[in-house]
Design an enzyme around this catalytic site. Structure first.
Site, PDB file in Angstrom:
ATOM      1  N   GLY A 215       0.826  -1.202   0.000  1.00  0.00           N
ATOM      2  CA  GLY A 215       0.000   0.000   0.000  1.00  0.00           C
ATOM      3  C   GLY A 215       0.855   1.244   0.000  1.00  0.00           C
ATOM      4  O   GLY A 215       0.505   2.250   0.614  1.00  0.00           O
ATOM      5  N   LEU A 239      -2.133  -1.023  -5.819  1.00  0.00           N
ATOM      6  CA  LEU A 239      -3.022  -1.368  -6.925  1.00  0.00           C
ATOM      7  C   LEU A 239      -2.414  -0.895  -8.250  1.00  0.00           C
ATOM      8  O   LEU A 239      -1.722   0.139  -8.286  1.00  0.00           O
ATOM      9  CB  LEU A 239      -4.389  -0.736  -6.713  1.00  0.00           C
ATOM     10  CG  LEU A 239      -5.194  -1.289  -5.520  1.00  0.00           C
ATOM     11  CD1 LEU A 239      -6.401  -0.407  -5.241  1.00  0.00           C
ATOM     12  CD2 LEU A 239      -5.624  -2.724  -5.776  1.00  0.00           C
ATOM     13  N   ASP A 258      -2.725  -6.884  -5.775  1.00  0.00           N
ATOM     14  CA  ASP A 258      -3.793  -6.793  -4.773  1.00  0.00           C
ATOM     15  C   ASP A 258      -3.327  -7.508  -3.515  1.00  0.00           C
ATOM     16  O   ASP A 258      -3.087  -8.715  -3.526  1.00  0.00           O
ATOM     17  CB  ASP A 258      -5.052  -7.455  -5.327  1.00  0.00           C
ATOM     18  CG  ASP A 258      -6.225  -7.427  -4.351  1.00  0.00           C
ATOM     19  OD1 ASP A 258      -6.061  -6.884  -3.235  1.00  0.00           O
ATOM     20  OD2 ASP A 258      -7.297  -7.944  -4.704  1.00  0.00           O
ATOM     21  N   LYS A 272       2.667   0.589   6.641  1.00  0.00           N
ATOM     22  CA  LYS A 272       2.543   1.865   7.342  1.00  0.00           C
ATOM     23  C   LYS A 272       1.137   2.415   7.171  1.00  0.00           C
ATOM     24  O   LYS A 272       0.715   2.754   6.076  1.00  0.00           O
ATOM     25  CB  LYS A 272       3.573   2.878   6.819  1.00  0.00           C
ATOM     26  CG  LYS A 272       3.460   4.256   7.471  1.00  0.00           C
ATOM     27  CD  LYS A 272       4.527   5.205   6.961  1.00  0.00           C
ATOM     28  CE  LYS A 272       4.419   5.480   5.491  1.00  0.00           C
ATOM     29  NZ  LYS A 272       3.124   6.155   5.130  1.00  0.00           N
ATOM     30  N   HIS A 276      -5.015  -0.277   9.874  1.00  0.00           N
ATOM     31  CA  HIS A 276      -6.097   0.419  10.596  1.00  0.00           C
ATOM     32  C   HIS A 276      -7.276   0.747   9.686  1.00  0.00           C
ATOM     33  O   HIS A 276      -8.342   1.143  10.165  1.00  0.00           O
ATOM     34  CB  HIS A 276      -5.565   1.680  11.293  1.00  0.00           C
ATOM     35  CG  HIS A 276      -5.409   2.872  10.405  1.00  0.00           C
ATOM     36  ND1 HIS A 276      -5.585   4.163  10.859  1.00  0.00           N
ATOM     37  CD2 HIS A 276      -5.095   2.990   9.087  1.00  0.00           C
ATOM     38  CE1 HIS A 276      -5.387   5.020   9.878  1.00  0.00           C
ATOM     39  NE2 HIS A 276      -5.085   4.344   8.791  1.00  0.00           N
TER      40      HIS A 276
END
Length: 371
Positions: A215, A239, A258, A272, A276
């Site tokens: 990510g 992505l 993905d 990082k 959450h």
């Protein structure tokens, strides 16, 4: 309009009276219901460029200015100095700006301090929090909070979606201005956090030959890691449409994919402010994919996320609790977690051993190892 209260200590034989306790409770509720004033006053001085004006003093940023001098450096010819004075009086009382009285003229002089330096938009040291101020006070974000009680009463749902007609990420695809504000705020947070990670976790990268930032977005975070540790080969994983527009960085390879399907192999995986955003079930899925991508015995996951401590009294414990409510409002299933919740999550994901490294941030580093 609510009236500010100055509750003086009333003592009888060294014990607070019942009346004082009641007044303290009233004053506390007044404080909470008016807390938006602080954030909107911050937005005001950011949009006016007050901190930048103070930073432009010909003799350096440590020299205070009068309101007239500040106004002369702000590009708004019809600026109302009286109104500005009231905002500055309030923020200086909250210690956001320094305020002193000039002995000769009697005028109030305002200056930058350790708080207002974070409100500079032209900061050479990457310490600006301006993008986060603009996101937190954005009308679309603020509207979401008005839907929180309805979402709770009606069984759940996302307050942001209820207020704005679509999820946070779908909304950004249709609203370029909000996407720009959001992206700049996330990049701002990354700059601040990565500065702390690189300083306080530098030994953690010593024996890492390759690292995947899951990510990773633009790749800026992993680029900072490999720049500080040139022996590491970095991979920016996100992505396909995200990495398609990611810039090129030395020793960093952009990889599209993905994380719910598979994660590229590496010695370490960097997460990082990712987990959450997701429910426990989704996080376990991501962690299991990370486990498959790591070498046996020596692989590790480096998680940078908040650890809730409701009884904590450190500088950032309350900010982590606030972010938990932000996640409740802004996302369908995102949340911050306590250490016990992290422990359970990691174990289900295949990581029974972990250690926590505190850094000067409301985020911490969780270093998790294979079973």
């Amino acid at each position: 309009m609510t009236l500010g209260m100055d509750v003086r200590v009333i003592m009888t034989n060294g014990v607070d009276t019942e009346e004082e306790a009641t007044l303290r409770g009233q004053a506390q509720i007044f404080q909470y219901l008016d807390n938006f004033v602080e954030s909107m006053a911050l937005r005001c001085v950011v949009e006016l460029g007050v901190a930048d004006a103070l930073n432009s003093h010909p003799h350096g940023r440590d020299h205070p200015m009068t309101l007239s001098q500040i106004a002369a450096r702000i590009p708004f010819p019809t600026l109302n100095i009286d109104h500005l004075s009231r905002v500055m009086r309030f923020l200086s009382s909250k210690k956001v700006f320094d305020a002193t009285t000039d002995k000769e003229s009697g005028e109030i002089m305002y200056g930058l301090n350790n708080s207002s330096k974070w409100l500079l938009t032209k900061s050479e040291s990457e310490v600006s929090l301006v993008p986060l101020v603009l996101l937190a006070t954005n009308p679309c974000a603020l509207a979401s909070w008005n839907c929180l009680s309805a979402c709770i009463a009606e069984g759940g749902g996302c307050a942001f979606s209820r207020a704005n007609g679509s999820t946070l990420y779908d909304f950004q695809s249709k609203n370029y201005e909000y996407k720009k504000v959001f992206s700049e705020a996330m990049a701002c947070n990354s700059r601040v956090v990565m500065k702390a990670v690189l300083k306080y976790y530098k030994d953690g990268f010593k024996n890492v030959g390759s690292i995947v930032d899951v990510g990773g977005g633009s790749g800026a975070a992993v680029a900072k890691i490999v720049k500080a540790h040139p022996h590491i080969k970095g991979f920016n994983f996100d992505l396909p449409y995200v990495v398609a527009s990611a810039p090129e960085y030395p020793n960093v390879t952009n990889v599209g994919g993905d994380m719910f399907a598979a994660v590229p192999h590496a010695d370490a995986i960097f997460l990082k402010w990712i987990l959450h955003n997701w429910s426990d079930e989704k996080c376990v899925q991501i962690l299991k994919n990370c486990r498959k991508a790591l070498p046996e015995m020596k692989g590790k996951v480096i998680i940078v996320d908040a650890i809730l401590d409701p009884q904590g009294d450190s500088l950032f414990d309350m900010e982590a609790l606030r972010y938990d409510l932000k996640m409740l409002v802004m996302t369908p299933s995102g949340k911050e977690r306590t250490e016990d919740e992290w422990k359970k999550l990691l174990k289900e994901g295949g990581f029974s051993q972990y250690k926590i490294i505190k850094i000067p941030s409301f985020l911490s580093i969780i270093e998790a190892y294979l079973d």
